[in-house]
Design a protein around this motif. Structure first.
Motif, short mmCIF file in Angstrom:
data_model
loop_
_atom_site.label_atom_id
_atom_site.label_comp_id
_atom_site.label_asym_id
_atom_site.label_seq_id
_atom_site.Cartn_x
_atom_site.Cartn_y
_atom_site.Cartn_z
N GLU A 80 0.82 -1.20 0.00
CA GLU A 80 0.00 0.00 0.00
C GLU A 80 0.85 1.26 0.00
OE1 GLU A 80 -4.14 -0.99 2.20
OE2 GLU A 80 -2.39 -1.06 3.52
N THR A 81 0.32 2.29 -0.64
CA THR A 81 0.94 3.61 -0.67
C THR A 81 0.03 4.59 0.06
OG1 THR A 81 2.00 3.17 -2.80
CG2 THR A 81 1.76 5.48 -2.14
N VAL A 82 0.58 5.39 0.96
CA VAL A 82 -0.20 6.42 1.63
C VAL A 82 -0.41 7.57 0.65
CG1 VAL A 82 -0.28 8.07 3.52
CG2 VAL A 82 0.66 5.79 3.91
N VAL A 83 -1.66 7.86 0.31
CA VAL A 83 -1.96 8.93 -0.65
C VAL A 83 -2.57 10.16 0.03
CG1 VAL A 83 -2.18 7.42 -2.65
CG2 VAL A 83 -4.18 7.83 -1.20
N PHE A 84 -2.86 10.04 1.32
CA PHE A 84 -3.37 11.19 2.08
C PHE A 84 -3.10 10.96 3.56
CE2 PHE A 84 -6.89 13.09 4.57
CZ PHE A 84 -6.63 14.42 4.31
N ARG A 85 -2.66 12.04 4.22
CA ARG A 85 -2.45 12.00 5.67
C ARG A 85 -2.79 13.37 6.24
NH1 ARG A 85 2.44 9.80 6.04
NH2 ARG A 85 1.81 7.77 6.93
N ALA A 86 -3.52 13.41 7.35
CA ALA A 86 -3.91 14.69 7.95
C ALA A 86 -4.24 14.48 9.42
CB ALA A 86 -5.12 15.28 7.23
N PRO A 87 -4.12 15.54 10.24
CA PRO A 87 -4.50 15.43 11.65
C PRO A 87 -5.99 15.15 11.79
CG PRO A 87 -3.18 17.39 11.26
CD PRO A 87 -3.56 16.86 9.91
N ALA A 88 -6.36 14.44 12.85
CA ALA A 88 -7.76 14.15 13.16
C ALA A 88 -8.09 14.72 14.53
CB ALA A 88 -8.02 12.65 13.16
N GLY A 89 -9.31 15.23 14.68
CA GLY A 89 -9.77 15.72 15.97
C GLY A 89 -9.25 17.10 16.32
N ALA A 90 -9.50 17.48 17.57
CA ALA A 90 -9.10 18.81 18.05
C ALA A 90 -8.92 18.76 19.56
CB ALA A 90 -10.16 19.85 17.68
N ARG A 91 -8.03 19.57 20.08
CA ARG A 91 -7.80 19.62 21.52
C ARG A 91 -9.02 20.12 22.27
NH1 ARG A 91 -2.52 19.05 23.13
NH2 ARG A 91 -0.94 19.04 21.47
N SER A 92 -9.89 20.85 21.58
CA SER A 92 -11.09 21.40 22.23
C SER A 92 -12.12 20.31 22.55
CB SER A 92 -11.74 22.44 21.33
OG SER A 92 -12.22 21.83 20.14
N GLY A 93 -11.98 19.14 21.96
CA GLY A 93 -12.96 18.08 22.14
C GLY A 93 -14.13 18.19 21.19
N ALA A 94 -14.06 19.12 20.24
CA ALA A 94 -15.16 19.29 19.30
C ALA A 94 -15.22 18.12 18.32
CB ALA A 94 -14.98 20.59 18.52
N GLN A 95 -16.40 17.93 17.72
CA GLN A 95 -16.57 16.94 16.66
C GLN A 95 -15.97 17.53 15.39
OE1 GLN A 95 -20.39 15.69 14.39
NE2 GLN A 95 -20.38 14.42 16.22
N THR A 96 -14.74 17.14 15.07
CA THR A 96 -13.98 17.76 13.99
C THR A 96 -14.16 16.99 12.70
OG1 THR A 96 -12.34 18.43 15.64
CG2 THR A 96 -11.71 18.61 13.33
N PRO A 97 -14.75 17.62 11.67
CA PRO A 97 -15.05 16.88 10.43
C PRO A 97 -13.84 16.77 9.51
CG PRO A 97 -15.84 19.13 10.26
CD PRO A 97 -15.29 18.98 11.65
N ILE A 98 -13.93 15.83 8.60
CA ILE A 98 -12.97 15.68 7.51
C ILE A 98 -13.76 15.53 6.21
CG2 ILE A 98 -12.85 13.17 7.83
CD1 ILE A 98 -9.84 15.23 6.74
N ASP A 99 -13.32 16.21 5.16
CA ASP A 99 -13.93 16.07 3.84
C ASP A 99 -12.82 16.32 2.83
OD1 ASP A 99 -15.33 16.11 1.47
OD2 ASP A 99 -16.99 17.32 2.25
N LYS A 100 -12.25 15.26 2.31
CA LYS A 100 -11.08 15.36 1.43
C LYS A 100 -11.26 14.46 0.22
CE LYS A 100 -6.87 16.22 0.04
NZ LYS A 100 -6.46 17.56 -0.45
#
Length: 247
Positions: A80-100
């Motif tokens: 496998e090749t990693v084609v996308f990497r990004a941080p998940a979540g937030a220190r605030s505890g909020a429900q942090t979305p991803i759309d990529k």
């Protein structure tokens, strides 16, 4: 902190977490992977999507931080090749979305899967409240979804739930799964008619090693979800599972 073991009470506590994970996703959540009560270092990957034009990752990570990845391969189980990497979540505890949207970098048909890793979690008392939702799709008219098993590495009482699977009257379903240690399994009833008078779960059990069982569903059941839960008190339970309709 008191160490929990998988006595009957321990099975009930973990299975309650599985049930919550199975029933808190949207009613139309076919194809969405969910889970909760993650521990630090827990990870979760979707099954594969076959696509000739890349993939789209949507979802959220809540009450903690971690990392998203999308991986591409030429064959299921191949390199496998990693084609996308990004941080998940937030220190605030909020429900942090991803759309990529991950555009293809070369021509051809490939297999994609998405993963999330927890590196910091939030707790209420001694219980983790870190949870997630993942959906990997493709806009290609040639796309094939739901290929291969759902996978996860889970600490004690963490959970992973697969697709909400629509079923027809009297369908027979099959749950096949493996676990590296004591694993809780639930097939939860997530949809039924107003006439349904059965239990909230088709299956509610724990095994050492894995499971391969078929079930004839009540004709009033319209949708089910399979979940796996970590029952390992040291290290992690590496799980792999797939729910299918066999007839």
């Amino acid at each position: 902190m008191r160490t929990k073991t998988w006595t009957r009470a321990g099975v009930c506590a973990a299975s309650t977490a599985l049930l919550l994970a199975a029933t808190t996703a949207p009613a139309s959540a076919a194809g969405i992977a969910t889970g909760q009560t993650l521990g630090v270092g827990d990870s979760r990957c979707t099954d594969h999507v076959q696509s000739d034009n890349g993939a789209r990752l949507t979802g959220f990570f809540a009450n903690g931080t971690g990392e998203w990845t999308v991986l591409r391969s030429s064959a299921v189980g191949g390199p496998e090749t990693v084609v996308f990497r990004a941080p998940a979540g937030a220190r605030s505890g909020a429900q942090t979305p991803i759309d990529k949207t991950i555009a293809p970098t070369t021509s051809g048909t490939f297999f994609y899967r998405a993963c999330v890793l927890a590196n910091k979690i939030m707790k209420v008392s001694v219980f983790s409240v870190t949870h997630y939702q993942i959906l990997l799709t493709s806009t290609s008219s040639n796309a094939v979804t739901d290929i291969g098993p759902e996978t996860a590495a889970l600490s004690l009482n963490a959970s992973a739930c697969g697709d909400r699977t629509p079923v027809s009257s009297g369908d027979t379903i099959r749950l096949v799964g493996t676990g590296s240690g004591r694993t809780g399994w639930i097939i939860s009833v997530t949809g039924s008619t107003n006439n349904y008078e059965g239990n909230w779960a088709v299956l509610y059990t724990a095994t050492d090693g894995g499971i391969d069982q078929t079930f004839v569903l009540d004709p009033e059941i319209t949708e089910v979800t399979a979940c796996a839960g970590g029952g390992v008190t040291t290290d992690r339970d590496t799980v792999s599972f797939e729910l299918s309709i066999v007839s």
